[in-house]
Enzyme design. Structure first.
Site, PDB file in Angstrom:
ATOM      1  N   HIS A 107       0.846  -1.199   0.000  1.00 19.77           N
ATOM      2  CA  HIS A 107       0.000   0.000   0.000  1.00 19.77           C
ATOM      3  C   HIS A 107       0.872   1.236   0.000  1.00 19.77           C
ATOM      4  CE1 HIS A 107       0.747  -1.303   4.136  1.00 19.77           C
ATOM      5  NE2 HIS A 107       0.801  -0.015   4.451  1.00 19.77           N
ATOM      6  N   HIS A 109       0.830   5.280   1.186  1.00 21.69           N
ATOM      7  CA  HIS A 109       0.200   6.310   2.004  1.00 21.69           C
ATOM      8  C   HIS A 109       0.222   7.625   1.215  1.00 21.69           C
ATOM      9  CE1 HIS A 109       0.625   4.088   5.930  1.00 21.69           C
ATOM     10  NE2 HIS A 109       1.583   3.495   5.261  1.00 21.69           N
TER      11      HIS A 109
END
Ligand code: AMP
Length: 145
Positions: A107, A109
């Site tokens: 992922h 941010h």
């Protein structure tokens, strides 16, 4: 070692992708999903994940899915800037627990940064769900129309 290992299909982001866990979704297409961080380090802290890659980190993801995630990061960053008018935007991605990774599905941010406001503590303080819902409405309207 958390940098190298087996992908756990029951990690929280895999559950979110399968619809088995909730999220404050702000953008989705066939390849990526973006949602608000539950423990935001700033107002608008968002996460972008691949939906079709069982990759724990940047070492494992194929370049095609990485490119799709990166393009979505840019889309989300632009929406955050347009909607929230931050003074800066931080993009971060951690690989392995010693680097700060706590969820082992790749992922990125996307963290708006505001003048005079320091970065909140990583994955520490749960946001008010009512506030997240309001923010989700604003951002998803901008991102998905
Ligand atoms: P990292 O430490 O880079 O692996 O980041 C994981 C991020 O996921 C942290 O910023 C957490 O606050 C966030 N997080 C953990 N669980 C959830 C969840 N269920 N929904 C949204 N964000 C989450």
């Amino acid at each position: 070692m958390s940098l190298i290992g087996q992908y756990d299909t029951d990690n929280i982001f895999a559950k979110i992708i399968r619809g088995e866990a909730p999220c404050f979704k702000i953008y989705e297409d066939e390849d990526v999903l973006a949602f608000l961080d539950l423990f935001p380090q700033s107002y608008g802290h968002s996460l972008v994940i691949p939906k079709r890659a069982a990759a724990r980190n940047i070492l494992e993801i194929d370049s095609d899915n990485l490119a799709k995630v990166t393009a979505a990061v840019q889309k989300v960053a632009r929406a955050l800037v347009d909607e929230l008018q931050p003074a800066g935007v931080q993009v971060a991605q951690f690989n392995g627990a010693p680097a700060g990774q706590t969820v082992f599905h790749l992922h990125m941010h996307v963290i708006p940064r505001f003048d005079g406001e320091g970065l909140g503590i990583h994955a520490a303080n749960k946001a008010d769900p009512v506030e997240l819902e309001k923010l989700q409405a604003r951002l998803s309207k901008r991102l998905q129309g």
